[in-house]
Write an enzyme that holds these catalytic residues in place. Structure first.
Site, PDB file in Angstrom:
ATOM      1  N   TYR A 199       0.824  -1.216   0.000  1.00 20.58           N
ATOM      2  CA  TYR A 199       0.000   0.000   0.000  1.00 20.58           C
ATOM      3  C   TYR A 199       0.857   1.265   0.000  1.00 20.58           C
ATOM      4  N   ARG A 237       2.085 -11.018  -6.008  1.00 20.58           N
ATOM      5  CA  ARG A 237       1.852  -9.573  -5.922  1.00 20.58           C
ATOM      6  C   ARG A 237       2.394  -8.839  -7.148  1.00 20.58           C
ATOM      7  N   ASN A 250       6.624  -4.560   5.030  1.00 18.18           N
ATOM      8  CA  ASN A 250       5.649  -4.500   6.125  1.00 18.18           C
ATOM      9  C   ASN A 250       6.335  -4.560   7.494  1.00 18.18           C
ATOM     10  N   GLU A 304       6.139   8.163   5.044  1.00 19.06           N
ATOM     11  CA  GLU A 304       5.049   8.432   4.103  1.00 19.06           C
ATOM     12  C   GLU A 304       3.821   8.892   4.884  1.00 19.06           C
ATOM     13  N   GLU A 342      -4.915   6.036   2.863  1.00 19.72           N
ATOM     14  CA  GLU A 342      -5.525   5.172   1.853  1.00 19.72           C
ATOM     15  C   GLU A 342      -6.846   5.768   1.393  1.00 19.72           C
ATOM     16  N   ARG A 365      -7.300  27.159  16.355  1.00 18.97           N
ATOM     17  CA  ARG A 365      -6.242  26.407  17.050  1.00 18.97           C
ATOM     18  C   ARG A 365      -6.547  24.912  17.050  1.00 18.97           C
ATOM     19  N   CYS A 372      -2.138   1.709  10.353  1.00 13.74           N
ATOM     20  CA  CYS A 372      -1.139   2.607  10.958  1.00 13.74           C
ATOM     21  C   CYS A 372      -1.442   3.065  12.374  1.00 13.74           C
ATOM     22  N   PHE A 373      -2.663   3.558  12.619  1.00 16.65           N
ATOM     23  CA  PHE A 373      -2.886   4.282  13.869  1.00 16.65           C
ATOM     24  C   PHE A 373      -2.565   3.441  15.104  1.00 16.65           C
ATOM     25  N   ARG A 429      -7.328  -4.006   7.105  1.00 15.53           N
ATOM     26  CA  ARG A 429      -6.462  -4.157   8.271  1.00 15.53           C
ATOM     27  C   ARG A 429      -6.990  -3.333   9.457  1.00 15.53           C
TER      28      ARG A 429
HETATM   29  C1  UDX Z   1      -3.425   7.370   8.299  1.00 11.02           C
HETATM   30  C2  UDX Z   1      -2.952   8.828   8.227  1.00 11.02           C
HETATM   31  O1  UDX Z   1      -4.065   9.691   7.939  1.00 11.02           O
HETATM   32  C3  UDX Z   1      -1.855   8.975   7.176  1.00 11.02           C
HETATM   33  O2  UDX Z   1      -1.356  10.295   7.175  1.00 11.02           O
HETATM   34  C4  UDX Z   1      -0.739   7.973   7.476  1.00 11.02           C
HETATM   35  O3  UDX Z   1       0.271   8.042   6.475  1.00 11.02           O
HETATM   36  C5  UDX Z   1      -1.287   6.559   7.554  1.00 11.02           C
HETATM   37  O4  UDX Z   1      -2.329   6.500   8.530  1.00 11.02           O
HETATM   38  P1  UDX Z   1      -5.127   5.887   6.880  1.00 11.02           P
HETATM   39  O5  UDX Z   1      -5.011   4.917   8.013  1.00 11.02           O
HETATM   40  O6  UDX Z   1      -4.939   5.386   5.496  1.00 11.02           O
HETATM   41  O7  UDX Z   1      -4.058   7.073   7.064  1.00 11.02           O
HETATM   42  O8  UDX Z   1      -6.578   6.588   6.923  1.00 11.02           O
HETATM   43  P2  UDX Z   1      -7.234   7.758   7.769  1.00 11.02           P
HETATM   44  O9  UDX Z   1      -8.010   8.601   6.849  1.00 11.02           O
HETATM   45  O10 UDX Z   1      -6.273   8.474   8.627  1.00 11.02           O
HETATM   46  O11 UDX Z   1      -8.299   6.987   8.677  1.00 11.02           O
HETATM   47  C6  UDX Z   1      -7.908   6.120   9.721  1.00 11.02           C
HETATM   48  C7  UDX Z   1      -9.115   5.636  10.476  1.00 11.02           C
HETATM   49  O12 UDX Z   1      -9.696   6.700  11.232  1.00 11.02           O
HETATM   50  C8  UDX Z   1     -10.252   5.111   9.582  1.00 11.02           C
HETATM   51  O13 UDX Z   1     -10.798   3.962  10.156  1.00 11.02           O
HETATM   52  C9  UDX Z   1     -11.254   6.251   9.569  1.00 11.02           C
HETATM   53  O14 UDX Z   1     -12.556   5.835   9.320  1.00 11.02           O
HETATM   54  C10 UDX Z   1     -11.092   6.791  10.968  1.00 11.02           C
HETATM   55  N1  UDX Z   1     -11.497   8.198  11.117  1.00 11.02           N
HETATM   56  C11 UDX Z   1     -10.840   9.175  10.422  1.00 11.02           C
HETATM   57  C12 UDX Z   1     -12.530   8.534  11.997  1.00 11.02           C
HETATM   58  O15 UDX Z   1     -13.115   7.659  12.641  1.00 11.02           O
HETATM   59  N2  UDX Z   1     -12.873   9.852  12.147  1.00 11.02           N
HETATM   60  C13 UDX Z   1     -12.226  10.853  11.470  1.00 11.02           C
HETATM   61  O16 UDX Z   1     -12.586  12.030  11.670  1.00 11.02           O
HETATM   62  C14 UDX Z   1     -11.185  10.507  10.582  1.00 11.02           C
HETATM   63  C1  UDX Z   2      -8.110  29.441  27.472  1.00 10.88           C
HETATM   64  C2  UDX Z   2      -8.641  29.294  26.070  1.00 10.88           C
HETATM   65  O1  UDX Z   2      -7.588  29.528  25.122  1.00 10.88           O
HETATM   66  C3  UDX Z   2      -9.770  30.243  25.816  1.00 10.88           C
HETATM   67  O2  UDX Z   2     -10.301  30.007  24.513  1.00 10.88           O
HETATM   68  C4  UDX Z   2     -10.845  30.039  26.885  1.00 10.88           C
HETATM   69  O3  UDX Z   2     -11.882  30.951  26.693  1.00 10.88           O
HETATM   70  C5  UDX Z   2     -10.252  30.180  28.289  1.00 10.88           C
HETATM   71  O4  UDX Z   2      -9.165  29.270  28.425  1.00 10.88           O
HETATM   72  P1  UDX Z   2      -6.415  31.122  28.650  1.00 10.88           P
HETATM   73  O5  UDX Z   2      -6.421  30.139  29.776  1.00 10.88           O
HETATM   74  O6  UDX Z   2      -6.603  32.538  28.976  1.00 10.88           O
HETATM   75  O7  UDX Z   2      -7.537  30.743  27.575  1.00 10.88           O
HETATM   76  O8  UDX Z   2      -5.044  31.038  27.856  1.00 10.88           O
HETATM   77  P2  UDX Z   2      -4.414  30.054  26.757  1.00 10.88           P
HETATM   78  O9  UDX Z   2      -3.680  30.901  25.767  1.00 10.88           O
HETATM   79  O10 UDX Z   2      -5.360  29.068  26.198  1.00 10.88           O
HETATM   80  O11 UDX Z   2      -3.328  29.296  27.611  1.00 10.88           O
HETATM   81  C6  UDX Z   2      -3.641  28.399  28.679  1.00 10.88           C
HETATM   82  C7  UDX Z   2      -2.361  27.786  29.216  1.00 10.88           C
HETATM   83  O12 UDX Z   2      -1.795  26.857  28.261  1.00 10.88           O
HETATM   84  C8  UDX Z   2      -1.277  28.789  29.516  1.00 10.88           C
HETATM   85  O13 UDX Z   2      -0.657  28.440  30.737  1.00 10.88           O
HETATM   86  C9  UDX Z   2      -0.313  28.647  28.357  1.00 10.88           C
HETATM   87  O14 UDX Z   2       0.994  29.031  28.696  1.00 10.88           O
HETATM   88  C10 UDX Z   2      -0.425  27.162  28.063  1.00 10.88           C
HETATM   89  N1  UDX Z   2      -0.074  26.782  26.657  1.00 10.88           N
HETATM   90  C11 UDX Z   2      -0.770  27.269  25.593  1.00 10.88           C
HETATM   91  C12 UDX Z   2       0.992  25.917  26.427  1.00 10.88           C
HETATM   92  O15 UDX Z   2       1.627  25.440  27.358  1.00 10.88           O
HETATM   93  N2  UDX Z   2       1.289  25.575  25.137  1.00 10.88           N
HETATM   94  C13 UDX Z   2       0.605  26.030  24.059  1.00 10.88           C
HETATM   95  O16 UDX Z   2       0.934  25.657  22.903  1.00 10.88           O
HETATM   96  C14 UDX Z   2      -0.478  26.904  24.301  1.00 10.88           C
HETATM   97  P1  ADP Z   3       2.485  -1.399   3.626  1.00 11.12           P
HETATM   98  O1  ADP Z   3       1.050  -1.066   3.971  1.00 11.12           O
HETATM   99  O2  ADP Z   3       3.469  -0.896   4.681  1.00 11.12           O
HETATM  100  O3  ADP Z   3       2.880  -0.979   2.249  1.00 11.12           O
HETATM  101  P2  ADP Z   3       2.143  -4.173   2.760  1.00 11.12           P
HETATM  102  O4  ADP Z   3       2.000  -5.395   3.624  1.00 11.12           O
HETATM  103  O5  ADP Z   3       1.005  -3.707   1.927  1.00 11.12           O
HETATM  104  O6  ADP Z   3       2.647  -3.000   3.748  1.00 11.12           O
HETATM  105  O7  ADP Z   3       3.391  -4.379   1.774  1.00 11.12           O
HETATM  106  C1  ADP Z   3       4.667  -4.785   2.157  1.00 11.12           C
HETATM  107  C2  ADP Z   3       5.247  -5.705   1.070  1.00 11.12           C
HETATM  108  O8  ADP Z   3       6.639  -5.906   1.335  1.00 11.12           O
HETATM  109  C3  ADP Z   3       4.625  -7.095   1.001  1.00 11.12           C
HETATM  110  O9  ADP Z   3       4.065  -7.289  -0.292  1.00 11.12           O
HETATM  111  C4  ADP Z   3       5.825  -8.060   1.235  1.00 11.12           C
HETATM  112  O10 ADP Z   3       5.764  -9.218   0.424  1.00 11.12           O
HETATM  113  C5  ADP Z   3       7.004  -7.200   0.827  1.00 11.12           C
HETATM  114  N1  ADP Z   3       8.306  -7.588   1.397  1.00 11.12           N
HETATM  115  C6  ADP Z   3       8.605  -7.933   2.660  1.00 11.12           C
HETATM  116  N2  ADP Z   3       9.934  -8.178   2.780  1.00 11.12           N
HETATM  117  C7  ADP Z   3      10.498  -7.984   1.560  1.00 11.12           C
HETATM  118  C8  ADP Z   3      11.830  -8.043   1.025  1.00 11.12           C
HETATM  119  N3  ADP Z   3      12.869  -8.351   1.796  1.00 11.12           N
HETATM  120  N4  ADP Z   3      12.006  -7.781  -0.291  1.00 11.12           N
HETATM  121  C9  ADP Z   3      10.963  -7.442  -1.069  1.00 11.12           C
HETATM  122  N5  ADP Z   3       9.687  -7.356  -0.637  1.00 11.12           N
HETATM  123  C10 ADP Z   3       9.454  -7.610   0.659  1.00 11.12           C
END
Ligand code: UDX
Ligand code: UDX
Ligand code: ADP
Length: 479
Positions: free
Chosen positions: A13, A40, A89, A160, A164, A259, A275-276, A345
């Site tokens: 994938y 494959r 994989n 990456e 998907e 934010r 992945c997750f 998966r």
């Molecule tokens: C994820 C990351 O998004 C991607 O950046 C990373 O490279 C691989 O892992 P993927 O697992 O392919 O990608 O799909 P993603 O769209 O992230 O969804 C993951 C799961 O979360 C799915 O089961 C999806 O249905 C669920 N999901 C996603 C929610 O339940 N709610 C959401 O708001 C978003």
């Molecule tokens: C927060 C919300 O931001 C605001 O929307 C809500 O109405 C009240 O609560 P406030 O507590 O005033 O506001 O400040 P905020 O800027 O959110 O910071 C809160 C704490 O988080 C601070 O101690 C700040 O230093 C800390 N912080 C904030 C971090 O440690 N890291 C960050 O990236 C952001």
């Molecule tokens: P991903 O989602 O990370 O891409 P997949 O399971 O879809 O994972 O694909 C991984 C692929 O890597 C499989 O098709 C597997 O056969 C292949 N693979 C594993 N080890 C080796 C290797 N040493 N050389 C070539 N291909 C490999």
């Protein structure tokens, strides 16, 4: 060195779509994607590719045979390549130390050993698979302990970020490319060479360079953050159901804060995908190994909440059906872990189906893209059941939603495929057993319309009361 030839180990994938897009965007580079699985590679060379991904067929059709090749001749591809991606994989370990949490790096190690054996010239080796922090070190150790005269290696981390179902768009219009390497002149030079490949289509400002470990950790962190958002909104979905708030309204209101942002706040039956969970478990294992138990516990809760959400939803299905699903026909709409992919998966549908099967239900499963054998594989897997034959008897796989729902006591929607929104639910209601139940695990259907038809509807993060059902029915019968 100008990169003229790229080899990718692993045609899955990640490796398949990534290298197809590199070939599309870099016509001057020869890209060979290798896999040890002949089957494959044969699929990649056929009309029916081994993975379903919107837009992928077109890219492969344009490039295959021109500068994109799929091959089992790993030795030759490694030898001629200037740059090698490792995209094999990295499943979670099922035995031994770190079982159930740590990534099994045997395929990464195997790939590194293969390169060490076969390489006869300098190589840039790029870790592309999702791996735990410090995996690059393993590759480095193996390669550098086996170096032949005249062969030097640079090891880069280039995780990456494609999702998907949107892989091609994510690759073509990448928000960022991340490249980590060693802080030495040779390391920096290798980073620049890989940057050059991506700069064929990605603006230089979107290419971030870091040290190797930051790059590896960023990948785990990005996935952990995304998963954490889903667990956060899913935790609130339970509060919504108990109070009468609507989780979609809450998500809309919360997401309006720049934010926080509006994306990835869809409550669901839980996240799936390869992945997750795997990446969070890696992060947990890493934290434990670093003696940071509080950090480990924090991320563990994201996984726990996800399990809770899947259980909570399935329990609701069973309880609504008078606490027994034994011998009832249940239509499962959607089996992939999200729409627009055939990948299963860690799909939450597996857990839902397993629990219903354990309770004696007869499942009628339909998914637009998941292969029939794949459904059997997941549900008959030894980790899911020790009675595979009984399971086989109780699952029926259909080639349309209408066929799956016919005679069903309930519909359980597990994946948010667009086509489920377009179904004729009046027609469906008439062919179901009554009372007809519908459980929308993705919150995608028009619930008022379903209630007005006569369905008993339950969803995530919103209480659909009997009263509103009667009101809705009333408003329908009294125009
Ligand atoms: C994820 C990351 O998004 C991607 O950046 C990373 O490279 C691989 O892992 P993927 O697992 O392919 O990608 O799909 P993603 O769209 O992230 O969804 C993951 C799961 O979360 C799915 O089961 C999806 O249905 C669920 N999901 C996603 C929610 O339940 N709610 C959401 O708001 C978003
Ligand atoms: C927060 C919300 O931001 C605001 O929307 C809500 O109405 C009240 O609560 P406030 O507590 O005033 O506001 O400040 P905020 O800027 O959110 O910071 C809160 C704490 O988080 C601070 O101690 C700040 O230093 C800390 N912080 C904030 C971090 O440690 N890291 C960050 O990236 C952001
Ligand atoms: P991903 O989602 O990370 O891409 P997949 O399971 O879809 O994972 O694909 C991984 C692929 O890597 C499989 O098709 C597997 O056969 C292949 N693979 C594993 N080890 C080796 C290797 N040493 N050389 C070539 N291909 C490999």
């Amino acid at each position: 060195m100008v990169i003229e030839k790229i080899c990718c180990l692993g045609a899955g994938y990640v490796g398949g779509p990534t290298c197809s897009v590199i070939a599309l965007k870099c016509p001057n580079i020869k890209v060979t994607v290798c896999d040890k699985s002949i089957e494959r590679i044969n699929q990649w060379n056929s009309e029916k590719l081994p993975i379903y991904e919107p837009g992928l067929d077109d890219v492969v059709r344009q490039c295959r045979g021109r500068n994109l090749f799929f091959s089992t001749d790993i030795a030759r591809s490694i030898q001629e390549a200037d740059l090698i991606f490792i995209s094999v994989n990295t499943p979670t370990k099922t035995i031994g130390n770190g079982k159930g949490r740590a990534a099994d790096l045997k395929y990464i190690e195997g790939a590194a050993r293969m390169i060490a054996d076969l390489a006869t010239s300098n190589k840039i080796v790029v870790e592309k698979s999702t791996v735990p922090v410090k995996a690059a070190e393993i590759i480095m150790k193996i390669l550098r302990a086996n170096t032949k005269p005249g062969v030097e290696y640079q090891i880069l981390s280039n995780p990456e970020f494609l999702a998907e179902g949107t892989a091609i768009v994510d690759l073509v219009e990448a928000e960022r490319v991340l490249i980590g390497g060693e802080d030495t002149p040779e390391g920096q030079k290798a980073i620049q060479e890989l940057c050059w490949v991506y700069e064929h289509w990605i603006p230089a400002k979107n290419i971030l360079t870091t040290n190797t470990w930051s790059s590896e950790l960023s990948k785990l962190a990005a996935n952990a953050f995304l998963a954490q958002r889903i667990s956060s909104i899913n935790s609130l979905s339970a509060v919504c159901e108990a109070t009468g708030a609507d989780v979609s309204e809450v998500a809309r209101a919360v997401g309006r804060d720049s934010r926080i942002g509006p994306k990835f706040l869809e409550a669901s039956i839980g996240f799936g995908g390869s992945c997750f969970q795997k990446d969070i478990l890696n992060l947990i294992y890493l934290s434990e190994c670093l003696n940071l138990p509080e950090v480990a516990a924090y991320w563990q809760q994201v996984v726990n909440l996800n399990d809770y959400q899947k259980t909570r939803f399935t329990r609701k299905v069973i309880e609504s059906l008078f606490n027994t699903v034994s011998d009832k026909n249940i239509a499962i709409l959607g089996f992939s872990f999200k729409k627009n992919t055939g990948d299963t998966r860690e799909s939450p549908a597996i857990y839902v189906c397993k629990t219903l099967l354990d309770e004696g239900a007869k499942l009628h499963i339909y998914d637009p893209k998941v292969e029939v054998d794949q459904i059997y594989y997941e549900l008959m897997h030894p980790q899911i059941t020790n009675e595979p034959e009984l399971v086989k008897k109780n699952i029926h796989i259909h080639n349309s939603a209408y066929s799956a729902v016919s005679g069903a006591h309930a519909i359980v929607l597990c994946t948010e495929w667009d086509e489920f929104k377009e179904l004729d639910y009046r027609k469906i209601y008439h062919v179901m057993m009554k009372p007809a139940y519908l459980f929308d695990g993705r919150k995608i259907l028009d619930h008022n319309m379903l209630l007005s038809i006569g369905f008993h509807v339950q969803t995530i993060g919103k209480r659909l009361s009997r009263a509103s059902s009667i009101r809705a029915q009333g408003s329908q019968t009294q125009p």
